[in-house]
Design a protein around this motif. Sequence first.
Motif, short mmCIF file in Angstrom:
data_model
loop_
_atom_site.label_atom_id
_atom_site.label_comp_id
_atom_site.label_asym_id
_atom_site.label_seq_id
_atom_site.Cartn_x
_atom_site.Cartn_y
_atom_site.Cartn_z
N LYS A 105 0.83 -1.21 0.00
CA LYS A 105 0.00 0.00 0.00
C LYS A 105 0.86 1.26 0.00
O LYS A 105 0.56 2.24 -0.67
CB LYS A 105 -0.93 -0.01 1.21
N SER A 106 1.96 1.22 0.76
CA SER A 106 2.85 2.39 0.80
C SER A 106 3.47 2.65 -0.57
O SER A 106 3.55 3.80 -1.02
CB SER A 106 3.95 2.17 1.84
N MET A 107 3.92 1.59 -1.23
CA MET A 107 4.52 1.77 -2.55
C MET A 107 3.49 2.20 -3.58
O MET A 107 3.79 2.97 -4.49
CB MET A 107 5.19 0.46 -2.98
N ASP A 108 2.27 1.73 -3.41
CA ASP A 108 1.20 2.15 -4.32
C ASP A 108 0.94 3.65 -4.19
O ASP A 108 0.77 4.36 -5.19
CB ASP A 108 -0.07 1.36 -4.00
N LYS A 109 0.95 4.14 -2.93
CA LYS A 109 0.77 5.58 -2.73
C LYS A 109 1.95 6.36 -3.30
O LYS A 109 1.78 7.42 -3.91
CB LYS A 109 0.64 5.87 -1.24
N ALA A 110 3.14 5.86 -3.08
CA ALA A 110 4.34 6.57 -3.55
C ALA A 110 4.34 6.71 -5.08
O ALA A 110 4.75 7.73 -5.62
CB ALA A 110 5.59 5.83 -3.08
N VAL A 111 3.87 5.69 -5.75
CA VAL A 111 3.89 5.69 -7.21
C VAL A 111 2.73 6.45 -7.80
O VAL A 111 2.88 7.29 -8.72
CB VAL A 111 3.90 4.24 -7.75
N ASN A 112 1.52 6.23 -7.27
CA ASN A 112 0.31 6.76 -7.90
C ASN A 112 -0.19 8.09 -7.34
O ASN A 112 -1.01 8.76 -7.96
CB ASN A 112 -0.81 5.73 -7.81
N GLU A 113 0.28 8.47 -6.13
CA GLU A 113 -0.21 9.71 -5.54
C GLU A 113 0.92 10.72 -5.36
O GLU A 113 0.85 11.84 -5.89
CB GLU A 113 -0.87 9.43 -4.18
N ILE A 114 1.99 10.34 -4.65
CA ILE A 114 3.08 11.28 -4.44
C ILE A 114 3.75 11.65 -5.75
O ILE A 114 4.12 12.80 -5.97
CB ILE A 114 4.11 10.68 -3.45
#
Length: 279
Positions: A266-275
């Motif tokens: 989930k953290s990597m998903d946020k880093a890639v798709n949101e941040i």
Amino acid sequence: MFKGLYSATSGMLAQQRRTEMLSNNIANANTSGYKEDQGSIRAFPEMLLSRMESDSFATENGNRSFTKQNIIGSLNTGVYMQEMKPLFTQGNLKTTNQPTDNALIEADVPVNEETNEKAALFYAVQLQGGEVRYSKSSTFSLNENNELTIHGNPVLSTNGQPISVASEDFQISQDGVVSENGQNLGQIDVRMALDTRVLAREGNDLYRTEDNQELPSAAGTGEAAYSIKQGVIELSNVDVSRAYTDMTMAYRSFEANQKVIQAYDKSMDKAVNEIGKIG
């Protein structure tokens, strides 16, 4: 971030192997003479992390630069299942009064000074190709040649030959001498492994030495005291209750590591798709 992902993955793999080992122990809880496997989980070597940075100080000739190292701390790199080792303790005995049930009972065996563990005794059997293997099973049977066998493999006598009988109306003395109608048919050979670490498990409750060297005989040598009880079988030494408890613990540990991986995902998903979109 990825280091924690690898650590959690290694934990899942180790617990998966442990679960497979425990499942095999439980499946063989009613197998005569089966010795339960025990696993040891070890950590990979730790990494010492440090930060390298440049600094300078004033001298008479100007500033002098140097590199300094700040220790951050150690980092664990994960765990693994180091080995699976059979536990060669004696199982409980059960009287069956069947002449083909013959329990090998260890009375007094030497202790390995290096490992501080007792030596183990085995029946010597011969495979179809002539190779010698070793078994703890106390359930004998007769093949088409009326030879005493364990799982179809002839039991060897002290002269290295199979032992043939005319019927199941035979007797086995405590020192392993097989007789029928007063005739001596041979003495069952018992082999001793002073260091059980040299043994590797095969199928059908058989063991072999890792270097393929034959174990020495303990019959008539006086190095080990044992007896063979006819009409008695040795049960497996699997503690089913403890095995189920250990399996539950392994499952919980697997599940905890799985949740860690999900959190990283989930953290990597946020880093890639949101941040990443902010930039």
